[in-house]
Design a protein around this motif. Structure first.
Motif, PDB file in Angstrom:
ATOM      1  N   GLU A 191       0.810  -1.219   0.000  1.00  0.00           N
ATOM      2  CA  GLU A 191       0.000   0.000   0.000  1.00  0.00           C
ATOM      3  C   GLU A 191       0.847   1.274   0.000  1.00  0.00           C
ATOM      4  OE1 GLU A 191      -3.540   2.203   0.080  1.00  0.00           O
ATOM      5  OE2 GLU A 191      -3.258   0.078  -0.188  1.00  0.00           O
ATOM      6  N   ALA A 192       1.838   1.349   0.857  1.00  0.00           N
ATOM      7  CA  ALA A 192       2.578   2.602   0.984  1.00  0.00           C
ATOM      8  C   ALA A 192       4.063   2.370   1.097  1.00  0.00           C
ATOM      9  CB  ALA A 192       2.086   3.348   2.212  1.00  0.00           C
ATOM     10  N   VAL A 245       6.180   5.073   2.967  1.00  0.00           N
ATOM     11  CA  VAL A 245       6.152   5.221   4.414  1.00  0.00           C
ATOM     12  C   VAL A 245       6.755   3.977   5.051  1.00  0.00           C
ATOM     13  CG1 VAL A 245       4.672   6.014   6.263  1.00  0.00           C
ATOM     14  CG2 VAL A 245       3.858   6.055   3.901  1.00  0.00           C
ATOM     15  N   ARG A 265       7.728  -2.236   6.387  1.00  0.00           N
ATOM     16  CA  ARG A 265       6.425  -2.659   5.907  1.00  0.00           C
ATOM     17  C   ARG A 265       6.555  -3.763   4.874  1.00  0.00           C
ATOM     18  NH1 ARG A 265       1.158   0.999   4.865  1.00  0.00           N
ATOM     19  NH2 ARG A 265       1.693   2.423   6.511  1.00  0.00           N
ATOM     20  N   ASN A 268     -11.136  -2.006  -4.897  1.00  0.00           N
ATOM     21  CA  ASN A 268     -11.434  -1.241  -3.685  1.00  0.00           C
ATOM     22  C   ASN A 268     -12.720  -1.767  -3.058  1.00  0.00           C
ATOM     23  OD1 ASN A 268     -10.244   0.895  -2.226  1.00  0.00           O
ATOM     24  ND2 ASN A 268     -11.920   2.249  -2.824  1.00  0.00           N
ATOM     25  N   SER A 286     -13.774  -6.615   4.219  1.00  0.00           N
ATOM     26  CA  SER A 286     -13.278  -6.018   5.456  1.00  0.00           C
ATOM     27  C   SER A 286     -14.416  -5.634   6.388  1.00  0.00           C
ATOM     28  CB  SER A 286     -12.448  -4.779   5.110  1.00  0.00           C
ATOM     29  OG  SER A 286     -11.831  -4.260   6.249  1.00  0.00           O
ATOM     30  N   GLY A 297     -11.055  -9.230   3.333  1.00  0.00           N
ATOM     31  CA  GLY A 297     -10.496  -7.890   3.505  1.00  0.00           C
ATOM     32  C   GLY A 297      -9.066  -7.737   3.043  1.00  0.00           C
ATOM     33  N   ARG A 298      -8.265  -8.780   3.261  1.00  0.00           N
ATOM     34  CA  ARG A 298      -6.866  -8.676   2.876  1.00  0.00           C
ATOM     35  C   ARG A 298      -6.526  -9.749   1.851  1.00  0.00           C
ATOM     36  NH1 ARG A 298      -4.383 -10.266   7.337  1.00  0.00           N
ATOM     37  NH2 ARG A 298      -6.272 -10.199   8.558  1.00  0.00           N
ATOM     38  N   ALA A 354      -0.327  -5.247  13.501  1.00  0.00           N
ATOM     39  CA  ALA A 354      -1.473  -4.507  14.007  1.00  0.00           C
ATOM     40  C   ALA A 354      -0.983  -3.462  14.988  1.00  0.00           C
ATOM     41  CB  ALA A 354      -2.463  -5.457  14.677  1.00  0.00           C
ATOM     42  N   ARG A 355      -1.337  -2.242  14.751  1.00  0.00           N
ATOM     43  CA  ARG A 355      -0.959  -1.116  15.572  1.00  0.00           C
ATOM     44  C   ARG A 355       0.549  -0.994  15.719  1.00  0.00           C
ATOM     45  NH1 ARG A 355      -4.178   1.926  19.366  1.00  0.00           N
ATOM     46  NH2 ARG A 355      -3.222   3.235  17.807  1.00  0.00           N
ATOM     47  N   PRO A 364     -11.686  -1.647   8.008  1.00  0.00           N
ATOM     48  CA  PRO A 364     -10.384  -1.583   8.683  1.00  0.00           C
ATOM     49  C   PRO A 364      -9.191  -1.970   7.819  1.00  0.00           C
ATOM     50  CG  PRO A 364     -11.737  -3.357   9.582  1.00  0.00           C
ATOM     51  CD  PRO A 364     -12.622  -2.545   8.711  1.00  0.00           C
ATOM     52  N   ASP A 365      -9.405  -2.813   6.808  1.00  0.00           N
ATOM     53  CA  ASP A 365      -8.270  -3.275   6.009  1.00  0.00           C
ATOM     54  C   ASP A 365      -7.906  -2.330   4.873  1.00  0.00           C
ATOM     55  OD1 ASP A 365      -7.841  -5.794   7.377  1.00  0.00           O
ATOM     56  OD2 ASP A 365      -9.777  -6.350   6.563  1.00  0.00           O
ATOM     57  N   LEU A 366      -8.656  -1.238   4.757  1.00  0.00           N
ATOM     58  CA  LEU A 366      -8.355  -0.265   3.707  1.00  0.00           C
ATOM     59  C   LEU A 366      -7.644   0.948   4.321  1.00  0.00           C
ATOM     60  CD1 LEU A 366     -10.172  -2.044   2.023  1.00  0.00           C
ATOM     61  CD2 LEU A 366     -11.351  -0.023   1.199  1.00  0.00           C
ATOM     62  N   SER A 367      -6.905   1.665   3.498  1.00  0.00           N
ATOM     63  CA  SER A 367      -6.216   2.858   3.979  1.00  0.00           C
ATOM     64  C   SER A 367      -7.233   3.961   4.271  1.00  0.00           C
ATOM     65  CB  SER A 367      -5.221   3.340   2.939  1.00  0.00           C
ATOM     66  OG  SER A 367      -5.915   3.834   1.815  1.00  0.00           O
ATOM     67  N   ARG A 421      -8.482   5.442   0.994  1.00  0.00           N
ATOM     68  CA  ARG A 421      -9.456   4.600   0.286  1.00  0.00           C
ATOM     69  C   ARG A 421     -10.799   4.593   0.992  1.00  0.00           C
ATOM     70  NH1 ARG A 421      -7.630   0.069  -3.377  1.00  0.00           N
ATOM     71  NH2 ARG A 421      -5.675   0.794  -4.241  1.00  0.00           N
ATOM     72  N   ARG A 477      -4.872  10.351  -2.964  1.00  0.00           N
ATOM     73  CA  ARG A 477      -3.971  10.687  -1.856  1.00  0.00           C
ATOM     74  C   ARG A 477      -4.013  12.175  -1.550  1.00  0.00           C
ATOM     75  NH1 ARG A 477       0.139   7.091  -3.731  1.00  0.00           N
ATOM     76  NH2 ARG A 477      -0.106   5.129  -2.600  1.00  0.00           N
ATOM     77  N   ASP A 510      -1.475   9.633   8.536  1.00  0.00           N
ATOM     78  CA  ASP A 510      -1.037   9.589   7.157  1.00  0.00           C
ATOM     79  C   ASP A 510      -2.157   8.973   6.322  1.00  0.00           C
ATOM     80  OD1 ASP A 510       0.941   9.529   5.011  1.00  0.00           O
ATOM     81  OD2 ASP A 510       0.734   7.370   5.232  1.00  0.00           O
ATOM     82  N   ASP A 540      -2.205   7.162   3.909  1.00  0.00           N
ATOM     83  CA  ASP A 540      -1.984   5.789   3.462  1.00  0.00           C
ATOM     84  C   ASP A 540      -2.065   4.762   4.590  1.00  0.00           C
ATOM     85  OD1 ASP A 540      -1.666   6.171   0.743  1.00  0.00           O
ATOM     86  OD2 ASP A 540       0.398   6.834   0.989  1.00  0.00           O
ATOM     87  N   ALA A 541      -2.177   5.242   5.821  1.00  0.00           N
ATOM     88  CA  ALA A 541      -2.225   4.309   6.956  1.00  0.00           C
ATOM     89  C   ALA A 541      -3.507   3.481   6.899  1.00  0.00           C
ATOM     90  CB  ALA A 541      -2.146   5.085   8.259  1.00  0.00           C
ATOM     91  N   THR A 544      -5.093   0.377  12.061  1.00  0.00           N
ATOM     92  CA  THR A 544      -4.054   0.821  12.991  1.00  0.00           C
ATOM     93  C   THR A 544      -4.481   2.072  13.766  1.00  0.00           C
ATOM     94  OG1 THR A 544      -2.986   2.232  11.349  1.00  0.00           O
ATOM     95  CG2 THR A 544      -2.259  -0.047  11.442  1.00  0.00           C
ATOM     96  N   LEU A 545      -5.729   2.544  13.566  1.00  0.00           N
ATOM     97  CA  LEU A 545      -6.164   3.770  14.228  1.00  0.00           C
ATOM     98  C   LEU A 545      -6.931   3.492  15.516  1.00  0.00           C
ATOM     99  CD1 LEU A 545      -7.550   5.743  11.160  1.00  0.00           C
ATOM    100  CD2 LEU A 545      -5.220   5.660  12.042  1.00  0.00           C
ATOM    101  N   SER A 546      -6.957   4.478  16.396  1.00  0.00           N
ATOM    102  CA  SER A 546      -7.747   4.354  17.617  1.00  0.00           C
ATOM    103  C   SER A 546      -9.215   4.627  17.283  1.00  0.00           C
ATOM    104  CB  SER A 546      -7.276   5.363  18.651  1.00  0.00           C
ATOM    105  OG  SER A 546      -7.781   6.645  18.333  1.00  0.00           O
ATOM    106  N   GLU A 581      -9.875   8.259  16.471  1.00  0.00           N
ATOM    107  CA  GLU A 581      -9.353   8.621  15.153  1.00  0.00           C
ATOM    108  C   GLU A 581     -10.283   8.111  14.060  1.00  0.00           C
ATOM    109  OE1 GLU A 581      -4.591   8.633  16.269  1.00  0.00           O
ATOM    110  OE2 GLU A 581      -5.554   6.794  15.641  1.00  0.00           O
TER     111      GLU A 581
END
Ligand SMILES: Nc1ncnc2c1ncn2[C@@H]1O[C@H](COP(=O)(O)OP(=O)(O)OP(=O)(O)O)[C@@H](O)[C@H]1O
Ligand SMILES: [Mg+2]
Lengths: 339, 260
Positions: free
Chosen positions: A13-14, A17, A22, A209, A216, A283-284, A337-338, B93-96, B99, B125, B142, B144-145, B149-151, B154
């Motif tokens: 994906e990135a 970053v 990653r 997408n 997901s 989802g993945r 994860a996180r 959750p599995d998408l940026s 997206r 982007r 970010d 692209d994250a 991974t977010l709270s 967020e």
């Protein structure tokens, strides 16, 4: 090898970053490393492993399961799966050959009938799963029995007599050509072309997408106006059609159609997909991972025999290697994860 | 006088024998925050799901800016300018983040290719980062994250900023501060005010009456599928509202207790 690593990075994906970490953590990368290790081990253990003949053999067989695995990857990413692919792999060529041999139908028309059959099977799977809301495990398990039963019944259990007219379609699906001392089949082109298309769909197209979003969090996707059921139905159809195509390729290559062809392929294909890093829970999904997974399972099945593991013990090793891969992915996922 | 953005008239909805909505009517004006209150099972989520096209109502009319509309799908609601952030989280959750922000309305090249059209990733982007900057969360996040991974806070901010980006006339939030920490909750509430100040109308569902008094202009209370009270925040107080929700006259009880 460097090139392959870079291609995998590009699918991430990135890459800009935290690029390196990653990449290292991505499931398709760890599968790729294990594939290289396995290939090295087999190559050292038995010199014949990398011989032109053996590589040609592996490459002849690879596309047949690989093509189904592409469809299965998209389906799994959308949160569903299909256990009827092995049966469709068997039924499609049986129906096509019966039409040609006993019905006197033109091969082109017979293939078209086979295509319609595969579309119908996929559509029925998809409609029952989405509109009636029964899990794809149960629906496609039943479909497996229906389709396999149909193949056995219409042939009375006997393989059809061999197919010996090379014509246009046989060349198109199962023609062969030599590069040096390697012998390749046109099915390899089919696999490569379809792989590129699947990578494009999942990674870069609007449809991809939607597929990832549906797998997901289906409700979230629907709330954004994504036609989740329609997408799933078309993925069931695509998977079924790819299974039928693979079945035709196989039947043309060995010049025979057997009602029991493809038995157990559904699990082998799902193993390829999840070993590559696609999540069984949706989802993945990663097409590159699936290609690595398909190569890996072919190499394992081939290499284990070559290095002299007794035939009856062979599934023990295959199972253990799959299990080890899944544990590895799970640990990486936990870490990521996180992270 | 401010214009009515959304008007619901005698909405009815049953699930089998459960009458989740009985004759619910409600009006939302331009640039106001209306809090929708009520106990568990009062029918709040059902009401907003009907407005956002999750399912059709059995009976009743919906008007957007005075015009009668029929909302048959989530897409219809979005096209009418109604954006909803559901109680059960609205993100994949599995998408940026990027997206997710554009899910269902992806910028593409070669649009004639339909669902096979390639995403315009650069535009995706850029638009996402701009949006994050505008809502003031770009420093931490970010585009692209992955959302996984977010709270929780967020994620909620992302969902709200997504509703804002399409310049929705009406933004509906179903318990947006559920499971959030103190700071994150304040972030969301501040957001609601900003959204209103930007001219959007907000329908806010919550169980926290203190929040209502911080951000809402009007309060609408539901009980067993019906709207039982409607008051402007300036004309009421916490105890009164609480008593309407439960159906017991708490302020009377309290007066009694004080008198003793
Ligand atoms: N899909 C459904 N099928 C059957 N009954 C439902 C369905 N959705 C809601 N209900 C019922 O309708 C009533 C209203 O539910 P609703 O979700 O609207 O309540 P709510 O006010 O949002 O409650 P909460 O504060 O707990 O979120 C409840 O009795 C609920 O059980
Ligand atoms: Mg609710």
């Amino acid at each position: 090898m460097v090139q392959a690593v870079m291609t995998i990075a590009a699918e991430d994906e990135a890459p800009r970053v935290k690029g390196r970490s990653r990449l290292m953590r991505s499931p398709q990368f760890s599968s790729f490393v294990i594939l290289i290790i396995l290939l090295a081990v087999f190559a050292v253990a038995d010199a014949n492993f990398l011989s032109p003949l053996n590589i040609s053999n592996m490459m002849a067989f690879l596309p047949e399961l690989g093509i189904i695995a592409l469809g299965m990857t998209l389906l799994l990413t959308a949160g569903e799966f299909d256990l009827s692919v092995g049966a469709v792999f068997g039924l499609a060529p049986v129906v096509v050959m019966l039409l040609v041999q006993n019905g006197g139908v033109d091969i082109g028309v017979a293939l078209l009938a086979g295509l319609v059959l595969c579309i119908s099977i996929g559509a029925i799977n998809g409609l029952i799963v989405t509109k009636i809301g029964i899990s794809s495990f149960l629906v496609t398990l039943s479909m497996l029995l229906v389709v396999r039963g149909a193949a056995l019944y219409i042939t009375q259990g006997f393989p059809l007599k061999s197919w010996d007219q090379p014509g246009f379609f046989v060349t198109l699906l199962a023609g062969s050509f030599n590069i040096g001392s390697f012998r390749f089949y046109t099915s390899l082109w089919w696999f490569i072309g379809l792989s590129l298309f699947a990578i494009y769909i999942l990674r870069y197209a609007k449809l991809g997408n939607w597929i990832s979003a549906i797998g997901s969090n289906r409700n979230a996707a629907v709330a954004r106006g994504v036609p989740a059921d329609t997408v799933k139905i078309w993925l069931f159809i695509a998977t079924s059609v790819l299974a039928g195509l693979a079945g035709m390729i196989s039947a043309f290559r060995i010049s025979a159609a057997s009602p029991v062809a493809g038995t157990g392929y559904e699990l082998e294909v799902i193993a390829m997909v999840v070993v590559g890093g696609t999540a069984l829970t949706g989802g993945r999904g990663t097409i590159l991972g699936t290609i690595v997974g398909a190569l890996m399972l072919r190499a394992i099945r081939n290499g284990i025999v070559l290095i002299g593991v007794p035939g009856l013990a062979y599934n023990i090793f295959v199972g253990l290697i799959i299990l080890a891969m899944l544990i590895l992915h799970a640990l990486l996922q936990k870490n990521a994860a996180r992270g | 006088m401010m214009q009515d953005v959304l008007r619901l008239q005698n909405l009815q909805k049953s699930f089998g024998s459960v009458r989740a909505l009985k004759n619910a009517s409600l009006t939302l004006r331009e640039g106001e925050v209306v809090a929708l209150l009520g106990d568990n099972g009062a029918g709040k989520s059902t009401l907003i799901k009907a407005i956002s096209g999750v399912f059709p109502v059995d009976r009743g009319d919906i008007f957007v800016r005075g015009e009668k509309v029929s909302i048959r799908s989530t897409r219809d609601a979005m096209d009418l300018g109604i954006e909803t952030i559901h109680q059960d989280t609205s993100l994949a959750p599995d998408l940026s983040i990027a997206r997710n922000l554009f899910l269902g309305r992806e910028p593409v090249n070669f649009g004639w290719l339909g669902v096979f059209a390639p995403l315009d990733l650069a535009k995706l982007r850029k638009a996402a980062s701009e949006l994050l900057k505008r809502v003031g969360i770009s420093k931490k996040l970010d585009a692209d994250a992955l959302v996984s991974t977010l709270s929780g806070g967020e994620r909620q901010s992302i969902a709200i900023s997504r509703a804002m980006q399409f310049a929705a006339k009406v933004i509906i939030l179903d318990e947006p501060t559920n499971n959030l920490g103190v700071e994150e909750t304040h972030g969301v509430l501040r957001f609601v005010k900003e959204v209103r100040d930007a001219g959007h109308s907000v329908l806010l569902i919550t169980h926290n009456i203190h929040h209502v008094f911080q951000v809402a202009d009007r309060i609408v209370v539901m009980r067993r599928g019906e709207i039982v009270a409607e008051q402007t925040v300036a004309d009421t107080d916490l105890l009164t509202v609480e008593s309407i929700i439960t159906g017991a006259d708490m302020s009377a009880l309290l007066k009694e207790a004080r008198a003793k």
